[in-house]
Scaffold this active site. Structure first.
Site, mmCIF file in Angstrom:
data_model
loop_
_atom_site.group_PDB
_atom_site.id
_atom_site.type_symbol
_atom_site.label_atom_id
_atom_site.label_comp_id
_atom_site.label_asym_id
_atom_site.label_seq_id
_atom_site.Cartn_x
_atom_site.Cartn_y
_atom_site.Cartn_z
ATOM 1 N N TRP A 109 0.861 -1.184 0.000
ATOM 2 C CA TRP A 109 0.000 0.000 0.000
ATOM 3 C C TRP A 109 0.900 1.239 0.000
ATOM 4 C CZ3 TRP A 109 -1.988 2.763 4.847
ATOM 5 C CH2 TRP A 109 -2.875 3.790 4.498
ATOM 6 N N LYS A 150 -13.490 -0.385 5.675
ATOM 7 C CA LYS A 150 -14.059 -1.013 4.477
ATOM 8 C C LYS A 150 -15.190 -1.976 4.851
ATOM 9 C CE LYS A 150 -10.083 0.719 3.140
ATOM 10 N NZ LYS A 150 -9.656 1.695 2.189
ATOM 11 N N ALA A 174 -6.854 -4.783 6.729
ATOM 12 C CA ALA A 174 -7.686 -3.618 6.404
ATOM 13 C C ALA A 174 -8.966 -3.999 5.660
ATOM 14 C CB ALA A 174 -6.886 -2.622 5.570
ATOM 15 N N ASP A 212 -1.368 -6.270 8.667
ATOM 16 C CA ASP A 212 -2.324 -5.215 8.357
ATOM 17 C C ASP A 212 -3.596 -5.889 7.835
ATOM 18 O OD1 ASP A 212 -3.734 -3.021 7.556
ATOM 19 O OD2 ASP A 212 -2.199 -2.197 6.235
HETATM 20 C C1 LMR Z 1 -6.566 2.805 -0.743
HETATM 21 O O1 LMR Z 1 -5.584 2.077 -0.767
HETATM 22 O O2 LMR Z 1 -7.034 3.324 -1.777
HETATM 23 C C2 LMR Z 1 -7.283 3.067 0.552
HETATM 24 O O3 LMR Z 1 -6.661 2.371 1.578
HETATM 25 C C3 LMR Z 1 -7.475 4.503 0.823
HETATM 26 C C4 LMR Z 1 -6.226 5.218 1.195
HETATM 27 O O4 LMR Z 1 -6.253 5.917 2.216
HETATM 28 O O5 LMR Z 1 -5.197 5.122 0.508
#
Ligand code: LMR
Length: 395
Positions: free
Chosen positions: A128, A245, A212, A210
């Site tokens: 991420w 989410k 999420a 993580d």
């Molecule tokens: C994403 O990866 O698009 C989400 O987790 C939102 C973000 O805050 O980046």
């Protein structure tokens, strides 16, 4: 003094979200930010959340402070949900509510910094986009391990293990996506989770999981399988979880940080650290969203409703994956077709260059990150054929 400041580049994901919002093309396709959308393109409030909010409006009788570690019942219910109420690790765990999944990651990073400032945090390639700035800004060193193969569009698991074995030093931390890997959607198999856990123990490495997107991959059980496995095998585990989410509570900032420690006494100390760290950063996490999660998880009817809504989101994304896979299953699209249908959660990363992603944006109003990450929930039955044609045409 402020004239000494230098301008900062906009965050790529947030800038993409804003660029898409500003695009007036009625046929635009938003595959950018990781937000669930229904078939009409709307991100609605879950019925379970609305009902909990109505009940809570009647029941809530104070807005006084809660605590630096937030809502204890929220932490307990979330841990039961993720780890299973009979998980022996629950006897040696410290937890704190956090301001969203990002707040949880930051508290985890600060705790590592306090406990082991020289540890390196190993992150998957890719990961991420915000993992690296968020964790390294706590003053921790970060490095990367191979994960996603952009040709096969699968996990390079043997390379991942070999790299960690050869390069991570005892005491280092391995950042893992518990499920629905962001940005690739490519997850470890059950067997791979077991092998990874064995390596972590053998090398004295600590997993930092993580979580999420849990509940949005294959099932609640499957999405928490890896985390549960790690808690069975590894003496210490760090967990950062988000309700953004799966409860669609994005802006309410509901998250949880937890650490499984070697014993209950250490867990009590870790908990005091969470309180002290949070106090220094934001004093206390916001309560409203966490109170709604407590209301939902502790009420059988609301919990059932939430589970149904979660399944609906998950099933819709699986259905869209099947449809996109079929549309891509033509000459030149076979690998993408096979990958998209097997990957999990909101994201897949397609083998597109930044130039190709930009071309899709500028010429077709199709918004995805420059890395080729798509949010499958941004597609629908009507736009999938157009999307597949556009992707194949820029490749
Ligand atoms: C994403 O990866 O698009 C989400 O987790 C939102 C973000 O805050 O980046």
């Amino acid at each position: 003094m402020f004239e000494a400041l230098t301008p900062q580049p906009a965050d790529a994901i947030i800038a993409l979200m804003q660029a898409c919002q500003a695009d007036t093309n009625p046929d635009k396709i938003d595959l950018g930010v990781g937000v669930y959308k229904d078939a009409t393109g709307a991100t609605t409030i879950l019925k379970a959340v609305k009902q909990a909010e109505q009940l809570w409006w009647n029941e809530e009788d104070t807005k006084t402070y809660v605590s630096t570690t937030g809502n204890a019942e929220f932490c307990r219910l979330m841990l039961d949900l993720m780890l299973g109420a009979d998980n022996p690790a629950l006897t040696r765990i410290a937890a704190s509510q956090a301001a969203g999944g990002s707040g949880a990651l930051r508290l985890g990073a600060e705790l590592i910094k306090a406990a082991s400032p020289n540890a390196t945090i190993w992150a998957s390639t890719p990961t991420w986009a915000n993992h690296i700035p968020l964790i390294s800004s706590a003053g921790l060193k970060m490095d990367s391990y191979p994960y996603y193969n952009r040709e096969t569009l699968g996990v390079d698991f043997e390379d991942m293990l070999a790299h960690l074995e050869a390069n991570a030093k005892a005491g280092d931390i391995v950042l893992l996506h518990g499920c629905c890997h962001n940005p690739t959607g490519a997850d470890l198999s059950h067997d791979e989770w077991g092998r990874l856990a064995d390596l972590l123990v053998a090398q004295n490495l600590t997993p930092f999981v993580d979580l999420a997107y849990f509940g949005l991959g294959r099932s609640m059980d499957d999405d928490t399988y890896g985390l549960r496995k790690l808690t069975q095998i590894c003496p210490e585990v760090i967990i950062a979880a988000s309700c953004s989410k799966n409860f669609a509570l994005y802006r309410e900032r509901v998250g949880l940080i937890a650490v499984v420690c070697k014993d209950a006494d250490t867990a009590a100390i870790a908990k005091s650290q969470f309180g002290a760290i949070q106090r220094k950063i934001i004093s206390m996490p916001p309560d409203h969203g966490a109170a709604l999660v407590v209301r939902i998880l502790s009420d059988e009817t609301l919990r059932q409703l939430w589970m149904e809504e979660l399944s609906e989101m998950r099933d819709r994304m699986r259905d869209l994956r099947r449809k996109l896979s079929e549309a891509l299953n033509v000459q030149g699209g076979e690998t993408m077709s096979a990958a998209v249908v097997n990957q999990n959660g909101m994201f897949s990363t397609l083998p597109l260059s930044p130039m190709q992603a930009i071309k899709l944006r500028e010429e077709y109003s199709i918004y995805m990150t420059n890395s080729g990450r798509i949010n499958i929930a941004g597609t629908n039955n009507e736009n999938i054929p157009r999307l597949a044609t556009a992707i194949l045409s820029v490749l």
